[in-house]
Scaffold this motif. Structure first.
Motif, PDB file in Angstrom:
ATOM      1  N   GLU A   9       0.477  -1.336  -0.487  1.00  0.00           N
ATOM      2  CA  GLU A   9       0.312  -0.049   0.532  1.00  0.00           C
ATOM      3  C   GLU A   9       0.586   1.217   0.112  1.00  0.00           C
ATOM      4  OE1 GLU A   9      -2.268   0.900   3.354  1.00  0.00           O
ATOM      5  OE2 GLU A   9      -1.382  -0.740   4.809  1.00  0.00           O
ATOM      6  N   ASP A  10       1.708   1.286   0.305  1.00  0.00           N
ATOM      7  CA  ASP A  10       2.374   2.125   0.018  1.00  0.00           C
ATOM      8  C   ASP A  10       3.853   2.796  -1.309  1.00  0.00           C
ATOM      9  OD1 ASP A  10       4.766   0.306  -0.011  1.00  0.00           O
ATOM     10  OD2 ASP A  10       6.243   1.041   1.599  1.00  0.00           O
ATOM     11  N   LEU A  11       2.642   1.380  -1.890  1.00  0.00           N
ATOM     12  CA  LEU A  11       3.634   2.307  -3.358  1.00  0.00           C
ATOM     13  C   LEU A  11       2.655   2.302  -4.315  1.00  0.00           C
ATOM     14  CD1 LEU A  11       5.988  -0.209  -3.745  1.00  0.00           C
ATOM     15  CD2 LEU A  11       6.740   2.012  -3.422  1.00  0.00           C
ATOM     16  N   PRO A  12       3.089   3.890  -5.501  1.00  0.00           N
ATOM     17  CA  PRO A  12       1.486   3.472  -7.036  1.00  0.00           C
ATOM     18  C   PRO A  12       1.058   2.413  -6.669  1.00  0.00           C
ATOM     19  CG  PRO A  12       3.998   4.403  -7.213  1.00  0.00           C
ATOM     20  CD  PRO A  12       4.326   3.836  -6.288  1.00  0.00           C
ATOM     21  N   ARG A  13      -0.301   2.097  -6.977  1.00  0.00           N
ATOM     22  CA  ARG A  13      -1.184   0.865  -8.263  1.00  0.00           C
ATOM     23  C   ARG A  13      -0.834   0.970  -9.231  1.00  0.00           C
ATOM     24  NH1 ARG A  13      -4.424   2.363 -11.968  1.00  0.00           N
ATOM     25  NH2 ARG A  13      -4.399   4.076 -11.927  1.00  0.00           N
ATOM     26  N   GLN A  14      -0.214   1.966  -9.646  1.00  0.00           N
ATOM     27  CA  GLN A  14       0.361   1.903 -11.624  1.00  0.00           C
ATOM     28  C   GLN A  14       2.076   0.303 -11.828  1.00  0.00           C
ATOM     29  OE1 GLN A  14      -0.099   5.088 -10.080  1.00  0.00           O
ATOM     30  NE2 GLN A  14      -0.996   5.970 -10.992  1.00  0.00           N
ATOM     31  N   ILE A  15       2.180   0.553  -9.699  1.00  0.00           N
ATOM     32  CA  ILE A  15       3.363  -0.999 -10.318  1.00  0.00           C
ATOM     33  C   ILE A  15       2.824  -1.901 -10.376  1.00  0.00           C
ATOM     34  CG2 ILE A  15       5.155  -2.070  -8.942  1.00  0.00           C
ATOM     35  CD1 ILE A  15       5.497   0.619  -7.413  1.00  0.00           C
ATOM     36  N   ALA A  16       1.244  -2.071 -10.578  1.00  0.00           N
ATOM     37  CA  ALA A  16       0.727  -3.455 -10.909  1.00  0.00           C
ATOM     38  C   ALA A  16       0.457  -3.753 -12.459  1.00  0.00           C
ATOM     39  CB  ALA A  16      -0.283  -4.045  -9.436  1.00  0.00           C
ATOM     40  N   ASP A  17       0.391  -2.058 -12.729  1.00  0.00           N
ATOM     41  CA  ASP A  17       0.571  -2.676 -14.450  1.00  0.00           C
ATOM     42  C   ASP A  17       1.718  -2.492 -14.723  1.00  0.00           C
ATOM     43  OD1 ASP A  17      -2.259  -0.809 -13.893  1.00  0.00           O
ATOM     44  OD2 ASP A  17      -1.838   0.843 -13.782  1.00  0.00           O
ATOM     45  N   LEU A  18       2.462  -2.167 -14.549  1.00  0.00           N
ATOM     46  CA  LEU A  18       4.265  -2.484 -14.844  1.00  0.00           C
ATOM     47  C   LEU A  18       4.016  -3.921 -14.924  1.00  0.00           C
ATOM     48  CD1 LEU A  18       5.913   0.239 -13.504  1.00  0.00           C
ATOM     49  CD2 LEU A  18       5.649   0.422 -16.001  1.00  0.00           C
ATOM     50  N   LEU A  77      12.280  -1.091  -3.067  1.00  0.00           N
ATOM     51  CA  LEU A  77      12.315  -0.205  -3.340  1.00  0.00           C
ATOM     52  C   LEU A  77      12.503   0.935  -2.377  1.00  0.00           C
ATOM     53  CD1 LEU A  77       9.784  -0.118  -5.779  1.00  0.00           C
ATOM     54  CD2 LEU A  77      11.929  -1.177  -6.174  1.00  0.00           C
ATOM     55  N   ARG A  78      13.869   1.486  -2.658  1.00  0.00           N
ATOM     56  CA  ARG A  78      14.800   2.284  -1.831  1.00  0.00           C
ATOM     57  C   ARG A  78      14.179   3.608  -2.452  1.00  0.00           C
ATOM     58  NH1 ARG A  78      17.334   1.543   3.208  1.00  0.00           N
ATOM     59  NH2 ARG A  78      17.480   3.134   2.819  1.00  0.00           N
ATOM     60  N   ALA A  79      13.706   4.720  -3.107  1.00  0.00           N
ATOM     61  CA  ALA A  79      14.299   5.898  -3.373  1.00  0.00           C
ATOM     62  C   ALA A  79      14.620   7.375  -3.062  1.00  0.00           C
ATOM     63  CB  ALA A  79      12.859   6.498  -3.950  1.00  0.00           C
ATOM     64  N   ARG A  84       6.102   9.399  -6.269  1.00  0.00           N
ATOM     65  CA  ARG A  84       4.946   8.508  -7.265  1.00  0.00           C
ATOM     66  C   ARG A  84       6.534   7.961  -8.370  1.00  0.00           C
ATOM     67  NH1 ARG A  84       0.048   6.343  -8.000  1.00  0.00           N
ATOM     68  NH2 ARG A  84      -0.165   7.962  -6.608  1.00  0.00           N
ATOM     69  N   ARG A  85       6.910   9.532  -8.970  1.00  0.00           N
ATOM     70  CA  ARG A  85       7.789   9.216 -10.551  1.00  0.00           C
ATOM     71  C   ARG A  85       9.308   8.262 -10.009  1.00  0.00           C
ATOM     72  NH1 ARG A  85      12.128  11.642 -11.193  1.00  0.00           N
ATOM     73  NH2 ARG A  85      12.346  13.602 -10.394  1.00  0.00           N
ATOM     74  N   ALA A  86       9.243   8.267  -8.903  1.00  0.00           N
ATOM     75  CA  ALA A  86      10.502   7.397  -8.531  1.00  0.00           C
ATOM     76  C   ALA A  86      10.742   6.029  -8.121  1.00  0.00           C
ATOM     77  CB  ALA A  86      11.454   8.418  -6.861  1.00  0.00           C
ATOM     78  N   TYR A  87       9.241   5.838  -7.154  1.00  0.00           N
ATOM     79  CA  TYR A  87       8.815   4.765  -7.409  1.00  0.00           C
ATOM     80  C   TYR A  87       8.948   3.488  -8.634  1.00  0.00           C
ATOM     81  CZ  TYR A  87       9.366   5.316  -2.598  1.00  0.00           C
ATOM     82  OH  TYR A  87       9.561   5.658  -0.782  1.00  0.00           O
ATOM     83  N   LEU A  88       8.704   4.391  -9.290  1.00  0.00           N
ATOM     84  CA  LEU A  88       7.776   3.865 -10.891  1.00  0.00           C
ATOM     85  C   LEU A  88       8.875   3.810 -11.631  1.00  0.00           C
ATOM     86  CD1 LEU A  88       4.129   5.989 -11.516  1.00  0.00           C
ATOM     87  CD2 LEU A  88       4.278   3.502 -11.394  1.00  0.00           C
ATOM     88  N   GLU A  89      10.203   4.906 -11.564  1.00  0.00           N
ATOM     89  CA  GLU A  89      11.241   4.119 -12.164  1.00  0.00           C
ATOM     90  C   GLU A  89      12.254   2.990 -11.073  1.00  0.00           C
ATOM     91  OE1 GLU A  89      13.236   7.300 -11.536  1.00  0.00           O
ATOM     92  OE2 GLU A  89      12.275   9.153 -13.004  1.00  0.00           O
ATOM     93  N   LEU A  90      11.974   3.174 -10.190  1.00  0.00           N
ATOM     94  CA  LEU A  90      12.745   1.685  -9.633  1.00  0.00           C
ATOM     95  C   LEU A  90      12.396   0.618  -9.690  1.00  0.00           C
ATOM     96  CD1 LEU A  90      14.121   3.066  -5.191  1.00  0.00           C
ATOM     97  CD2 LEU A  90      15.079   2.578  -8.021  1.00  0.00           C
TER      98      LEU A  90
END
Length: 123
Positions: A9-18, A77-79, A84-90
């Protein structure tokens, strides 16, 4: 077999899409209504599903609590900044560089500088 992942839950949901776009079976803690669960409640639920946990919570990558090989796997993920951008990049770095099916039970720490993998010794 395709690895299954759970996005904390601490990460953007879009990571699931990735993850889904790369062929993984992805689900989110929020999507299952598990948000707010303590780490002690969440961990067994995720492991009962046989899923990797993708998280920014360092506690899940603590080798003293979750030794390599005793679980499906953890990607931490250690941003450099909490965005959001940093976590999606990682997440993209991890999902592009790793083949989770070959790393079952590993703890992977991903930063913008490196990807460190701790895995169980080969038998």
């Amino acid at each position: 077999m395709t690895a299954r992942v759970k996005i904390d839950e601490d990460l953007p949901r879009q990571i699931a899409d990735l993850a889904s776009a790369r062929g993984y079976d992805a689900a989110t803690v929020v999507g299952q209504g598990w948000q707010g669960a303590s780490d002690d409640e969440l961990w067994p639920r995720v492991q009962n599903e046989g899923r990797w946990l993708i998280t920014a919570d360092k506690g899940f990558a603590d080798l003293r609590l979750h030794s390599v090989g005793s679980h499906a796997g953890v990607i931490l993920l250690r941003a450099w900044e909490e965005s959001r951008r940093a976590y999606l990049e990682l997440a993209a770095i991890a999902l592009d560089r790793l083949k989770l099916d070959d790393l079952a039970g590993a703890i992977v720490v991903v930063t913008h500088q490196s990807v460190r993998i701790r895995r169980a010794p080969l038998k």
